[in-house]
Design a protein around this motif. Structure first.
Motif, short mmCIF file in Angstrom:
data_model
loop_
_atom_site.label_atom_id
_atom_site.label_comp_id
_atom_site.label_asym_id
_atom_site.label_seq_id
_atom_site.Cartn_x
_atom_site.Cartn_y
_atom_site.Cartn_z
N UNK A 1 44.34 -49.97 -107.09
CA UNK A 1 43.36 -48.86 -107.44
C UNK A 1 41.89 -48.84 -106.80
N UNK A 2 41.97 -50.27 -106.13
CA UNK A 2 40.71 -50.48 -105.48
C UNK A 2 40.49 -49.81 -104.13
N UNK A 3 41.52 -49.58 -103.58
CA UNK A 3 41.59 -49.02 -102.13
C UNK A 3 41.39 -50.06 -101.09
N UNK A 4 41.93 -51.35 -101.58
CA UNK A 4 41.72 -52.45 -100.31
C UNK A 4 42.92 -52.03 -99.16
N UNK A 5 43.97 -51.44 -99.56
CA UNK A 5 44.90 -51.03 -98.38
C UNK A 5 44.37 -50.21 -97.62
N UNK A 6 43.61 -49.06 -98.20
CA UNK A 6 43.23 -48.14 -97.41
C UNK A 6 42.18 -48.64 -96.63
N UNK B 1 46.17 -65.63 -91.87
CA UNK B 1 47.24 -64.53 -92.07
C UNK B 1 47.28 -63.61 -93.48
N UNK B 2 46.44 -64.01 -94.28
CA UNK B 2 46.01 -63.23 -95.41
C UNK B 2 44.80 -62.44 -95.42
N UNK B 3 45.10 -60.95 -95.87
CA UNK B 3 43.67 -60.45 -95.93
C UNK B 3 42.77 -60.65 -96.77
N UNK B 4 41.54 -60.95 -96.77
CA UNK B 4 40.61 -61.26 -97.77
C UNK B 4 39.41 -60.20 -97.60
N UNK B 5 39.25 -59.42 -98.76
CA UNK B 5 38.20 -58.73 -98.87
C UNK B 5 37.03 -59.00 -99.24
N UNK B 6 36.08 -58.87 -98.59
CA UNK B 6 34.60 -59.24 -98.96
C UNK B 6 33.88 -57.91 -99.69
N UNK B 7 33.41 -58.07 -100.64
CA UNK B 7 32.75 -57.00 -101.40
C UNK B 7 31.44 -57.28 -101.47
N UNK C 1 37.60 -60.94 -112.17
CA UNK C 1 38.31 -60.74 -113.42
C UNK C 1 39.40 -59.51 -113.26
N UNK C 2 38.59 -58.55 -113.21
CA UNK C 2 39.31 -57.08 -113.06
C UNK C 2 40.34 -57.01 -112.08
N UNK C 3 39.81 -57.45 -110.91
CA UNK C 3 40.57 -57.50 -109.54
C UNK C 3 41.91 -58.16 -109.83
N UNK C 4 41.80 -59.49 -110.53
CA UNK C 4 42.83 -60.35 -110.89
C UNK C 4 43.94 -59.74 -111.83
N UNK C 5 43.20 -59.24 -112.70
CA UNK C 5 44.07 -58.51 -113.86
C UNK C 5 44.99 -57.38 -113.34
N UNK C 6 44.32 -56.60 -112.33
CA UNK C 6 45.04 -55.69 -111.91
C UNK C 6 45.99 -56.04 -110.83
N UNK C 7 45.77 -56.91 -110.05
CA UNK C 7 46.69 -57.67 -109.01
C UNK C 7 47.87 -58.19 -109.65
N UNK C 8 47.53 -58.80 -110.92
CA UNK C 8 48.57 -59.71 -111.47
C UNK C 8 49.45 -58.43 -112.32
N UNK C 9 48.76 -57.98 -113.21
CA UNK C 9 49.46 -57.21 -114.05
C UNK C 9 50.15 -56.02 -113.70
N UNK C 10 49.39 -55.44 -113.07
CA UNK C 10 49.92 -53.87 -112.63
C UNK C 10 50.16 -53.67 -111.13
N UNK C 11 49.70 -54.66 -110.10
CA UNK C 11 50.33 -54.59 -108.79
C UNK C 11 49.94 -53.11 -108.22
N UNK C 12 49.01 -52.51 -108.79
CA UNK C 12 48.89 -51.01 -107.87
C UNK C 12 47.21 -51.09 -107.28
N UNK D 1 52.21 -56.94 -100.75
CA UNK D 1 51.02 -57.78 -100.05
C UNK D 1 49.83 -57.66 -101.08
N UNK D 2 49.62 -56.53 -101.82
CA UNK D 2 48.31 -56.43 -102.51
C UNK D 2 48.21 -57.44 -103.47
N UNK D 3 49.22 -57.87 -104.26
CA UNK D 3 48.56 -58.99 -105.21
C UNK D 3 48.23 -60.28 -104.32
N UNK D 4 48.45 -60.58 -103.44
CA UNK D 4 48.03 -61.70 -102.60
C UNK D 4 46.67 -61.67 -101.99
#
Lengths: 373, 524, 390
Positions: free
Chosen positions: C336-341, C277-283, C323-334, C362-365
């Motif tokens: 910007x990668x468009x995962x939600x979209x 039940x947690x979205x996982x994005x494969x890149x 690392x960058x993804x983690x940083x954004x998820x943790x610190x900024x919570x926005x 949801x995004x940070x998770x």
């Protein structure tokens, strides 16, 4: 001399110009969001039976246009009253298109020029074209058509780098309500507006030809709308599409070819004015014919000048601002146009079919097949 | 170098109608010759009073009883050799009193059959028409006791020799152009089309000048309705003098107030024959080297005869160039003014800055500048046309270099405007048939654009389209070949297709549509 | 007679119409102050607007001496309660009407961006003259006006320099160019956070020059944080906006022995799946590169060597991106990668289960799974590392 004969090709061109006319500048089908293509297709499919009815009515009474058919089958008084209503519809439609273009020019390019100026010029031109006759409108249409096709093709070509299919996703997801609503709006504007043509053209003896002409115009015009609206959506995305009054303008703004071909949107929409003008003059012509018929006159040109001035006043005072125009288009117009686009033609068709059958005794077989749609 | 006109080619000139000489006080209207030479002569002399050119030569004929005869002609309009050798000499020498070799015939027949040895001799009983013929360069012979005049065709006046047509020069193609003599012109057409279907019908127009005109058409190609319409309209022309085709054109054209010409003119016999072959009708007017062609369609502004003489790729490119230059010459000032005064966003930033720098200090708005420069250009053009060519060049140098450069330096005109007007002017010369049209259109567009920018331009274009589409030329829609997208039509509109591909003549224009009996090219 | 009178009347009316109409939208070029760039600052609820205006007169004077058409920019400042008011207030200072259609760059100060950028974005999109194709930048740590006060060395104006730089997106691979229109779309689109490049004024020799450094991250309309240049590169990879001609550095076996790779083409594919039940994005990132520089003699060209190089680079890039993804998820919570979209577009069913406005929670998770595949195409002109003779 009174009869102004158009070739089939001319009618098809006029239909295409009429359908694309003001549609390409306005935000049509916003409710459908990214599924706008589906809404357009659905609207075309919905329009096909209606158009078959129109063509059928015309071919039931060869050598007659809608106004004369009304008079013939509904009697002089009722028929003329209905004609008056149709003329009023054409008159209103003309004013709406005039207003659309006036607002468009005012908002996008000429904010300091009074709205009335482009409108009065367009109105005078339509008046002149109407005085010169249908053939002049048709021939002008023949000139405009290739120009528009050329311009549209180039615009599309230059837009392709900016197309992003992601803006059309997710496709068809829990949006059926929006699609249907958008399709209904698209049905009433612009597709079923082709009912105006019944007041202008008439069928010669060939019964199939009218159907073919109407369908060809609808399908080609619809395809152009489909392409333009979808590409606009793919360039600016549903959010901005919804937020703006003139989405296509916004999309064309993004054109940038090699950094020298940019900021060309004015030119692109200048060419759209050709189509808009054709629509305005056709509606105005229909209004003139309708009113002159309702007044029991044989000739129409004498009405052009007074009606043209009235048209301008009507259009200029129709809306106070662009928001009202958009609200009218999205909330009222559908119901306003319904009787003219659907109800009256259906009644006419049934009455006409019955009367024709009664008169001829045994109807031809192939006529029956055609009306199935 | 001059030549004499070929005499007596065709003389089926229609007799002038009774209405044509009504107000003439000394006319011999309706009078017939009678048997008295003296009274006939008196009438003629009275009509031709104070006309010093007419020469009356009295001859005593060797007849019993003695008869006198008068040879009357207009000095300079007859062929002197013909007059001396074949008329005067025979009249003087022939002794009709020797009837030995003469079968029984009347005196007049003797004169006609034995004496007057010229190509065309006709009897004319009406004094009026005899005088008419006399003034047209024929020789009248009046004989005592004969109630008619012998009209002898001995025309021969000085005419200009055939030369290169000035207005329609080509690099490749025939070099002859029409001249001022109608008969010469008709022979040029006839020489190019040796076919009995080529018809030439003479008429006379102009109540005073009595100018000969000739309606030329090809039977079987030209549409009879159009021909009918031409006759109908020509009948209505009531003008005292016709010196140039334009006199007639303005009477018979459709939409007389339109800027666009609905009747064409040409100076070239090959063009005239080309138009004849397309089913058009050509009207020649005596005294002018220009022939009228009709119906004239908008497209013909862009079809030059050289298109048909050059390689078709090159010709097609040239034709496209002509369309483009028409657009440029009408629209450049208008577009420039729209850009500079209304749609500055469309100018690239750097160009915007340099235009702004150029306009710094110029007191006029761009529209006024454009107007001034267009006017100046027209002035120079007109001055150049009137002047002899060496002076004309001097004028153009003064105009182009000194005026333009000085105006820019003096900050009266901005430099970009000079470029714009130069472009307008130069492209105007590429479509030379429409100088008036393109000039007025460019002014009209300029006017519209100085009002609401590009929107004014588009409204002006719509207005012109409405006008143009409502035009007709002799029943043909003015744009008939242009508006319909028809493959066959495109072959001679947008491009010039190879000759073996143009199977049909222009639609609607001609009766016999097929141009090639066998379409395509026979494989060699 | 009657008809001609009518015609005259119509012509007269047209003339009157014309003479009255002549001055509505009529603008002489020389009366325009052509804005090429603008910056927005905020102090005490007042918006301070600085505009860079092209000055044709200066250009003309230049032409006399050097022959080339130089443009001298002029700066003007104005303030007002709203953007529009500030613009209008400025007219009295400039003397001419500001003309916005040629504006290339809008710089928003960090403070304004932190408070919310809608006010500015709305004006830009609403005004008919201002074009949505203008670049938007955020000035980091400085007043936005100071950026315009720097001096461009090669270009006529600062705005033109920034414009040229962003247009080519710099071959550095560390620039993310965003137009106002794109910015607005991202701000409105579900499941994306908007991004804008940051610009700073740097000291070079003795002059202050502008430098575009990294990117600014927005949540809704507010600025929440910055990424530096390198992180911006990973952001570009994730957004599939990596362009040709970019350099990435890769370390080889020896420490300090770096190899530079030039990116010819890069393509990123993202898919989403549900794990518990947690979205996982494969890149998946496919990147075609060539060796541009080898700083120490080592073997990266032979088959084995190049394989090693790619493996290393893949791993390194993977880690950095994660690392960058983690940083954004943790610190900024926005996002910007468009995962939600991405979820919205490809799995609208999953998107439907997230409550409206709940994506930022949801995004940070969101789990990510980055796969990088570097492909080596060649080693430019040299076939061997440059060797040092014995």
């Amino acid at each position: 001399m009174r009869r102004e004969l158009l070739s089939f090709k001319q009618i098809v061109y006029l239909l295409i110009l009429f359908i694309t006319g003001s549609t390409i500048i306005l935000p049509v089908g916003t409710e459908a969001k990214q599924d706008i293509w589906a809404a357009v297709i659905l609207a075309i499919v919905m329009t096909v039976p209606m158009v078959l009815v129109y063509a059928r009515i015309l071919s039931l009474f060869p050598e007659r246009n809608l106004l004369e058919i009304n008079e013939q089958i509904l009697g002089k008084i009722v028929g003329r009253f209905i004609n008056f209503m149709f003329a009023f519809y054409a008159f209103t439609l003309c004013a709406l298109v005039l207003d659309n273009f006036g607002q468009f020019i005012n908002v996008t390019a000429m904010p300091e020029t009074p709205l009335a100026i482009p409108m009065v010029i367009l109105c005078l031109l339509a008046l002149w074209a109407t005085k010169e006759g249908l053939e002049v409108i048709a021939r002008s249409g023949e000139i405009y058509f290739p120009i528009i096709v050329f311009a549209a093709a180039f615009t599309f070509l230059f837009l392709t780098p900016n197309l992003n299919i992601q803006r059309l996703q997710p496709p068809l997801h829990q949006n059926s309500e929006g699609i249907v609503s958008a399709a209904l709006h698209l049905f009433s504007f612009p597709f079923a507006e082709t009912v105006i043509f019944m007041m202008i053209i008439y069928s010669s003896k060939k019964t199939k030809a009218m159907t073919k002409v109407y369908l060809a115009g609808l399908v080609i015009g619809g395809a152009i709308i489909l392409l333009s609206v979808t590409s606009v959506m793919a360039v600016i995305g549903p959010e901005r599409y919804q937020a703006t009054y003139f989405p296509a303008y916004l999309a064309v703004q993004t054109i940038n070819v090699g950094d020298f071909l940019q900021r060309v949107e004015v030119v692109v929409f200048l060419i759209a004015i050709f189509a808009g003008f054709t629509k305005i003059s056709l509606c105005f012509y229909a209004a003139c014919k309708g009113f002159s018929n309702a007044l029991g006159c044989k000739e129409y040109p004498f009405l052009a000048v007074p009606l043209g001035l009235l048209e301008f006043l009507f259009a200029a005072n129709l809306f106070n601002n662009t928001k009202q125009m958009a609200r009218w288009a999205s909330e009222v117009y559908l119901y306003f146009a319904f009787p003219f686009q659907v109800a009256l033609p259906l009644i006419l068709w049934i009455v006409g079919e019955v009367k024709q059958r009664g008169r001829q005794g045994s109807p031809e077989v192939d006529l029956h097949d055609e009306s199935q749609g | 170098m001059t030549k004499t006109a070929p005499a007596g080619l065709r003389r089926n000139i229609r007799k002038s109608g009774p209405t044509s000489t009504t107000e003439k006080p000394t006319s011999a209207q309706g009078q017939k010759f009678n048997c008295s030479l003296g009274s006939n002569l008196k009438v003629i002399k009275k009509v031709l009073q104070n006309d010093g050119l007419v020469i009356y030569r009295k001859i005593r004929l060797a007849t019993t009883p003695l008869r006198h005869c008068y040879v009357i002609y207009v000095d300079g309009m007859v062929n002197g050799d013909l007059l001396n050798e074949n008329i005067l000499r025979h009249l003087l020498n022939y002794d009709v009193r020797v009837p030995a070799q003469v079968p029984k015939m009347s005196f007049s027949d003797v004169l006609m059959n034995r004496v007057l040895s010229t190509g065309s001799v006709q009897k004319d009983g009406s004094i009026d028409s005899a005088i008419q013929s006399l003034l047209y360069g024929n020789v009248l012979v009046l004989v005592d006791g004969i109630p008619y005049a012998f009209v002898i065709d001995a025309k021969g006046w000085e005419i200009r020799s055939i030369s290169d047509p000035e207005t329609e020069r080509v690099v490749r193609g025939p070099r002859e152009g029409f001249i001022e003599n109608i008969l010469t012109n008709l022979t040029m057409i006839r020489r190019k089309m040796i076919n009995p279907d080529l018809k030439m019908v003479f008429r006379e127009i102009g109540t005073r000048t009595r100018t000969k005109i000739c309606i030329v058409y090809v039977e079987g190609i030209a549409r009879p309705e159009i021909l009918e319409e031409v006759y109908r309209r020509l009948d209505k022309v009531q003008l005292d003098g016709v010196l140039e085709p334009e006199y007639i054109i303005e009477f018979i054209r459709d939409a007389p107030l339109s800027l666009f010409e609905t009747i064409g003119t040409t100076e070239r016999p090959d063009t005239a024959v080309g138009k004849l072959l397309e089913g058009r009708i050509v009207i020649m007017v005596d005294g002018s080297p220009f022939a009228i062609t009709l119906p004239y369609l908008f497209l013909e502004y862009f079809q030059a005869n050289k298109d048909y003489y050059d390689n078709f790729f090159y010709s097609s490119a040239n034709r496209l160039l002509r369309y483009i230059s028409f657009f440029l010459t009408t629209s450049t000032p208008a577009i420039y003014v729209s850009l500079v005064n209304f749609h500055q966003e469309m100018i690239p930033t750097r160009l915007l800055v340099s235009i702004a720098a150029a306009k710094e200090g110029v007191p006029f708005p761009a529209a006024i500048e454009a107007f001034i420069m267009l006017m100046a250009f027209q002035l120079l053009r007109e001055a150049g046309v009137r002047l002899p060519s060496p002076v004309g060049q001097a004028v153009s140098i003064v105009g182009a270099l000194i005026l333009g450069e000085a105006a820019v330096t003096a900050k009266i005109i901005s430099a970009p405007m000079v470029i714009v007007v130069a472009l307008t002017g130069i492209s105007g010369f590429i479509v030379p048939e429409m100088p008036g049209v393109s000039f007025f259109l460019s002014l009209f567009f300029l006017f519209a654009c100085s009002f609401i920018g590009f929107f004014g331009y588009i409204f002006a274009v719509i207005a012109v389209t409405i006008h143009i589409t409502s035009l007709r030329s002799f029943g043909m829609s003015y744009l008939s070949n242009l508006t319909s997208i028809h493959l066959q039509e495109l072959k001679d509109t947008a491009v010039r297709a190879p000759w073996w591909w143009m199977t049909y003549r222009p639609r609607l224009l001609s009766r016999d549509k097929r141009r090639l009996a066998d379409p395509g090219r026979t494989e060699l | 007679m009657k008809k001609s009178a009518c015609v005259l009347l119509v012509i007269w009316h047209l003339f009157v119409l014309w003479s009255m109409a002549g001055c509505w939208n009529f603008r002489e070029i020389r009366d325009l102050a052509v804005v090429i760039g603008a910056s927005f600052d905020k102090k005490d609820d007042q918006i301070y607007l600085t505009v860079e205006v092209l000055n044709p007169k200066g250009g003309e004077q230049d032409r006399g001496t050097s022959g080339s058409l130089g443009i001298k920019p002029q700066l003007f400042e104005g303030s007002g309660k709203t953007v529009f008011e500030a613009v209008r207030n400025m007219i009295s200072k400039v003397g001419r009407k500001l003309y916005w259609s040629h504006a290339r760059v809008f710089i928003v100060s960090e403070d304004v961006a932190k408070e919310g950028i809608i006010q500015i974005i709305d004006w830009i999109n609403r005004d008919a003259e201002v074009r949505p194709q203008t670049w938007i930048l955020v000035s980091k740590g400085q007043a936005a006006g100071d950026i315009l006060r720097t001096r461009s060395k090669l270009f006529d104006t600062v705005s033109m320099q920034i414009d040229t730089l962003l247009r080519s997106q710099g071959n550095s691979g560390k620039l993310l160019a965003v137009t106002v229109g794109d910015f607005m779309e991202e701000m409105q689109k579900p499941g994306v956070g908007a991004v804008a490049p940051t610009v700073e004024s740097m000291k070079d020799e003795r002059e202050q020059i502008p430098e575009v450094t990294g990117s600014a991250l927005f949540r809704e309309e507010r600025l929440v944080g910055f990424l530096n240049g390198e992180e911006t590169m990973y952001l570009l990879f994730l957004r599939n906006q990596m362009k040709k001609g970019t350099l990435i550095a890769a370390t080889a076996d020896h420490p300090k022995a770096n190899v530079s790779l030039e990116v010819f083409r890069s393509h990123t594919i993202k898919t989403v799946r549900l794990v518990d039940d947690r979205p996982v994005v494969d890149i998946w990132i496919d990147c075609l590169t060539g060796i541009a520089e080898i700083s120490k003699e080592n073997d990266v060209i032979s088959e084995r060597g190049s394989q090693k190089l790619t493996e290393r680079t893949n791993e390194r890039l993977q880690n950095k991106i994660t690392d960058t993804i983690k940083k954004v998820q943790k610190e900024y919570g926005t996002d910007v990668f468009g995962f939600g979209n991405l979820i919205y577009r490809e799995r609208p069913d999953i998107w439907g289960t997230i409550p409206k406005g709940g994506w930022s929670k949801v995004f940070p998770t969101v789990g990510t799974n980055v796969n990088v595949n570097i492909m080596l195409r060649g080693s430019a002109k040299l076939s061997e590392p440059t060797r040092v003779g014995e």
